[in-house]
Design an enzyme around this catalytic site. Structure first.
Site: not given
Length: 323
Positions: A15, A66, A96, A167, A207, A209, A229
């Protein structure tokens, strides 16, 4: 232009970061990694103007959008609009943890409602021909057992979803900020690995690290791909060998200067359309990360890109540091 999606390497939706300028910059580094937009809510598309939120550059393909939302009808409408715009995938945000997202009843809190997520995915899949996928956490709050995650995946899978981006951290919906939720809950790669073992027919992308290509390759011994990311944003050049290493290409890796010059061609076209220079240069501050004079590069762009009338000369002057 819909292209087959090979998700071995994906650049995560972030975001306020992964806007169309950042994604075009990524294409100066890798032609094949799948790019994701920042999360766009159904309300923003329906009430805030399609063109404003959905415009992108054709060079971004393969590019996925997304969506954030929990109303099947609204999601179906927006999915169809996004397909008509030419996006290659629709991804639903179920990860999120921010208060704003929770108040809208979407994001990570939807992990508590797998049947609703399945209904949303089914509604979108019925109106589009492109893939619809889910990005999720491994759990929320006290609903963090593997049994909860298994039930979530199994329920959503029955709606026809074939790709899950996981994630590998749980999310705390209260008590932790979004930033803390990216760092405090421990990474549980074993949980993501177990999902693939239990659902071998699914494509499972990890997803969380991943900061090196060696790590991505190690995860691919267990899973189908890696989504990167923050490291892709702050240290983008580490992705320069992605196409050769993961997509079977055999071309010379572009230098940092060549990447900047390629992006500069895009910048000039945008300046000609009255796009503000600082909206673009903020995404390339990390290009010379950990390099001699890298701090001077960042300082020059940061101090000069926002001046009135600033143009392409700001980037050209910064590049002289390395020539």
């Amino acid at each position: 232009m819909t292209v087959p999606l090979d998700r071995k390497i994906c650049i995560a939706p972030m975001l306020d970061w992964t806007d169309r300028h950042q994604r075009r910059f990524m294409r100066s580094i890798t032609k094949h990694a799948v790019l994701y937009t920042e999360m766009i809510t159904t309300g923003a598309i329906i009430h805030g103007g399609e063109e404003r939120h959905l415009q992108y550059n054709q060079e971004e393909h393969p590019v996925a959008i997304q969506l954030g939302g929990s109303d099947p009808k609204d999601l179906a409408h927006c999915a169809k609009v996004c397909e008509d715009y030419g996006y290659d995938e629709i991804n639903l945000n179920v990860g999120c943890p921010s208060d704003r997202v929770q108040n809208g009843r979407f994001g990570a809190c939807l992990m508590a409602e797998p049947e609703l997520v399945a209904e949303c995915m089914d509604a979108m899949a019925r109106v589009v021909d492109i893939p619809v996928t889910v990005k999720t956490r491994i759990g929320i709050d006290d609903m963090d057992s593997y049994e909860h995650l298994y039930r979530f995946v199994d329920t959503v899978k029955q709606a026809g979803v074939e790709t899950f981006i996981i994630h590998a951290r749980k999310a705390w919906l209260s008590g932790l900020s979004p930033k803390e939720n990216r760092e405090v809950p421990p990474l549980r790669y074993d949980v993501a690995y177990q999902v693939k073992k239990d659902f071998p027919e699914l494509e499972v992308i990890l997803n969380g690290g991943v900061t090196t290509l060696d790590q991505a390759e190690e995860h691919m011994k267990h899973l189908d791909g890696a989504m990167i990311g923050r490291e892709a944003y702050h240290n983008p050049y580490f992705l320069a060998d992605v196409d050769n290493r993961f997509y079977g290409q055999k071309y010379d890796v572009p230098s940092r200067i060549a990447v900047a010059e390629d992006f500069s061609n895009y910048v000039q076209k945008q300046l000609d359309n009255d796009v503000y220079l600082g909206h673009m240069t903020r995404h390339i501050l990390g290009l010379f990360y950990a390099q001699p004079k890298g701090k001077l590069w960042r300082r020059h762009l940061s101090e000069n890109a926002y001046k009135k009338g600033a143009g392409l000369e700001v980037i050209e002057e910064a590049l002289e540091l390395f020539r």
